[in-house]
Design an enzyme around this catalytic site. Sequence first.
Site, PDB file in Angstrom:
ATOM      1  N   HIS A 129      -6.888  -0.057   6.047  1.00  0.00           N
ATOM      2  CA  HIS A 129      -6.963  -0.964   7.198  1.00  0.00           C
ATOM      3  C   HIS A 129      -8.330  -0.924   7.895  1.00  0.00           C
ATOM      4  CE1 HIS A 129      -2.781  -1.053   6.437  1.00  0.00           C
ATOM      5  NE2 HIS A 129      -2.425  -0.014   7.171  1.00  0.00           N
ATOM      6  N   LYS A 179       0.844  -1.180   0.000  1.00  0.00           N
ATOM      7  CA  LYS A 179       0.000   0.000   0.000  1.00  0.00           C
ATOM      8  C   LYS A 179       0.892   1.247   0.000  1.00  0.00           C
ATOM      9  CE  LYS A 179      -1.537   1.991   3.964  1.00  0.00           C
ATOM     10  NZ  LYS A 179      -0.550   2.610   4.850  1.00  0.00           N
ATOM     11  N   ASP A 234      -2.767  -5.603   2.539  1.00  0.00           N
ATOM     12  CA  ASP A 234      -3.247  -4.738   3.611  1.00  0.00           C
ATOM     13  C   ASP A 234      -2.833  -5.491   4.860  1.00  0.00           C
ATOM     14  OD1 ASP A 234      -4.813  -3.770   5.796  1.00  0.00           O
ATOM     15  OD2 ASP A 234      -5.986  -2.672   4.323  1.00  0.00           O
ATOM     16  N   HIS A 235      -1.788  -5.026   5.539  1.00  0.00           N
ATOM     17  CA  HIS A 235      -1.214  -5.900   6.567  1.00  0.00           C
ATOM     18  C   HIS A 235      -2.188  -6.131   7.729  1.00  0.00           C
ATOM     19  CE1 HIS A 235      -0.058  -2.182   8.689  1.00  0.00           C
ATOM     20  NE2 HIS A 235       0.111  -2.918   9.764  1.00  0.00           N
ATOM     21  N   GLU A 245      -2.135   5.179  17.748  1.00  0.00           N
ATOM     22  CA  GLU A 245      -0.711   4.885  17.922  1.00  0.00           C
ATOM     23  C   GLU A 245      -0.070   5.969  18.763  1.00  0.00           C
ATOM     24  OE1 GLU A 245       1.146   3.400  14.056  1.00  0.00           O
ATOM     25  OE2 GLU A 245      -0.281   4.909  13.408  1.00  0.00           O
ATOM     26  N   LYS A 295      -2.343   9.462  15.367  1.00  0.00           N
ATOM     27  CA  LYS A 295      -0.924   9.388  15.736  1.00  0.00           C
ATOM     28  C   LYS A 295      -0.771  10.134  17.050  1.00  0.00           C
ATOM     29  CE  LYS A 295       0.993   7.784  11.762  1.00  0.00           C
ATOM     30  NZ  LYS A 295       1.437   6.388  11.734  1.00  0.00           N
ATOM     31  N   ASP A 324      -3.943   7.046   4.986  1.00  0.00           N
ATOM     32  CA  ASP A 324      -2.929   6.126   5.509  1.00  0.00           C
ATOM     33  C   ASP A 324      -3.559   4.942   6.258  1.00  0.00           C
ATOM     34  OD1 ASP A 324      -0.135   5.519   6.066  1.00  0.00           O
ATOM     35  OD2 ASP A 324      -0.544   6.071   8.153  1.00  0.00           O
TER      36      ASP A 324
HETATM   37  C1  BG6 Z   1       0.766   1.531   8.138  1.00  0.00           C
HETATM   38  C2  BG6 Z   1       0.741   3.032   8.158  1.00  0.00           C
HETATM   39  O1  BG6 Z   1       0.035   1.032   7.069  1.00  0.00           O
HETATM   40  O2  BG6 Z   1       0.227   1.056   9.359  1.00  0.00           O
HETATM   41  C3  BG6 Z   1       1.502   3.578   9.345  1.00  0.00           C
HETATM   42  O3  BG6 Z   1       1.309   3.522   6.958  1.00  0.00           O
HETATM   43  C4  BG6 Z   1       0.998   2.963  10.618  1.00  0.00           C
HETATM   44  O4  BG6 Z   1       1.416   4.996   9.415  1.00  0.00           O
HETATM   45  C5  BG6 Z   1       0.932   1.442  10.518  1.00  0.00           C
HETATM   46  O5  BG6 Z   1       1.896   3.336  11.670  1.00  0.00           O
HETATM   47  C6  BG6 Z   1       0.229   0.872  11.708  1.00  0.00           C
HETATM   48  O6  BG6 Z   1       0.360  -0.513  11.698  1.00  0.00           O
HETATM   49  P1  BG6 Z   1       0.231  -1.353  13.030  1.00  0.00           P
HETATM   50  O7  BG6 Z   1       0.343  -2.762  12.577  1.00  0.00           O
HETATM   51  O8  BG6 Z   1       1.349  -0.930  13.924  1.00  0.00           O
HETATM   52  O9  BG6 Z   1      -1.107  -1.000  13.620  1.00  0.00           O
END
Ligand code: BG6
Length: 491
Positions: free
Chosen positions: A244, A152, A181-182, A220, A342, A239
């Site tokens: 997500h 992404k 999309d992790h 976060e 954030k 983002d």
């Molecule tokens: C990413 C974003 O896709 O996901 C980042 O680009 C974000 O900005 C991150 O920090 C958050 O991933 P996770 O797995 O830590 O919730």
Amino acid sequence: MPNSQQTAPFDYVIFGATGDLMMRKLIPALYNQLRVGHVPENARIIGSARSDLAHDEYISRARSALENFLPTAHRDANLIERFLKKFQYIAIDSTKSDDKNWSVLKETLDQMPADRIRVFYFSTAPQLFESISENLHTHNLITENSRVVLEKPIGTDSASARAINDGVSRFFNEKQIFRIDHYLGKEAVQDILALRFANPPLNAVWSSDYIKNIQITAAETVGVEGRASYYDTSGALRDMIQNHLLQVLSLCAMEPPESMDADAIRDAKVNVLKALRPIPENKVSTETIRAQYGKGILDGNKVPGYLEELGTESHTETYAAIRAYVDTPRWKDVPFYIRTAKRSARKVSEVVVTFKKGTSQLFADKPGADRLVIRIQPNEGFEFTLNEKNPSTAPFTLQRTTLQSRFAPADGSLIPDSYERLMLDAVRGYPALFIRRDEVEAAWAWVEPTLKVWADNKVPMETYPAGSHGPEEARHFINATGDQWHENMKD
Ligand code: BG6
């Protein structure tokens, strides 16, 4: 004997191999999958990037990545050396068709049988996806057993997403394209399907008949760290929400898929994305909130505000909240609150389902709403808050009780990182946890009016102190529909 989940032999070719994602996530993920026996011994990993690095230099970067980003319990010196032997580094400017090292890549790949699985992973800026695909094609590197993994963001709006999808699909067919999309690789996100569909008591109440609202949060504590140049052109909505959080929402809201097949699941998700009630431009100011963090205190330390970190003016949001409705019979007028931040007070990704009070007059003064919290991270699991009798009082009164479940592998191991699952699912050619083209495009179409109104600065940019739960206006925003954010709910 090989592990039953071991994949067929493969070559993983990763473009952007000197980048942060490679070091932080992809290298540790492949190592861990070797550690648990899922990567066959003759697999190869070919890193590629523009930097003209000698093999040993690259290997020492990869070794440091493992030292820095693997949990201590997973470090094994012998295994690390065995893993690093699988690596090769080939410097290529992948946007230039005449780079002389394309032929080196070809010779390397051709050392193996032509039907061997090849995965091309584009961990680069999305503007490069089409030209890398074209160069792979020109140099005759794409075989029938090749797949491409796209990181992404897939574009910055509908038009750019379509252009990227069109560009890549000139060279790969949809079955070969794996859009990451992790969040879908997170085991606790996949668990939403198990909780909903494998438990009749939950399945039975999963609708507007019983549910008052659903909150989906990804907060976060980190700021934009070293990524300001990317982040400032993106913002929280692009983002985190477009991808997500809308994926999490679609798992929460979808109808039961016809089967657990990849396309059945993706059909059910895309139906939700298409049923999201449009937020017309004239409603954006009441249905969304955007904000930037100012300076504040996090974990006892003073941290600067976003604009101070950036050193310049910016209209990019680091916090976004949206009230969404899914216009299907199941979700009649149930608000889904989606938010991300954030520099929030704590790192938490969760789904909070608040149930209606019910119509029984027996316990009209229940102490609070019944609630299910699905914790995506940290401390994966769920908490189900219910009412029970207070055993010490007469007359009959109620007290709250919480059922807690810790989501963890039965063998006591750690939950695998999302990239472990996704990287090997791409090798296996199993696409359920990847985003189909129509999903990406439907998600962009829904966020687009909000993006436009925000870009035109027609909605105020609120502020919140770093280390807080977000701007004060977000509280009024949710109160306006009779609800409260989870952290403000009174038990
Ligand atoms: C990413 C974003 O896709 O996901 C980042 O680009 C974000 O900005 C991150 O920090 C958050 O991933 P996770 O797995 O830590 O919730």
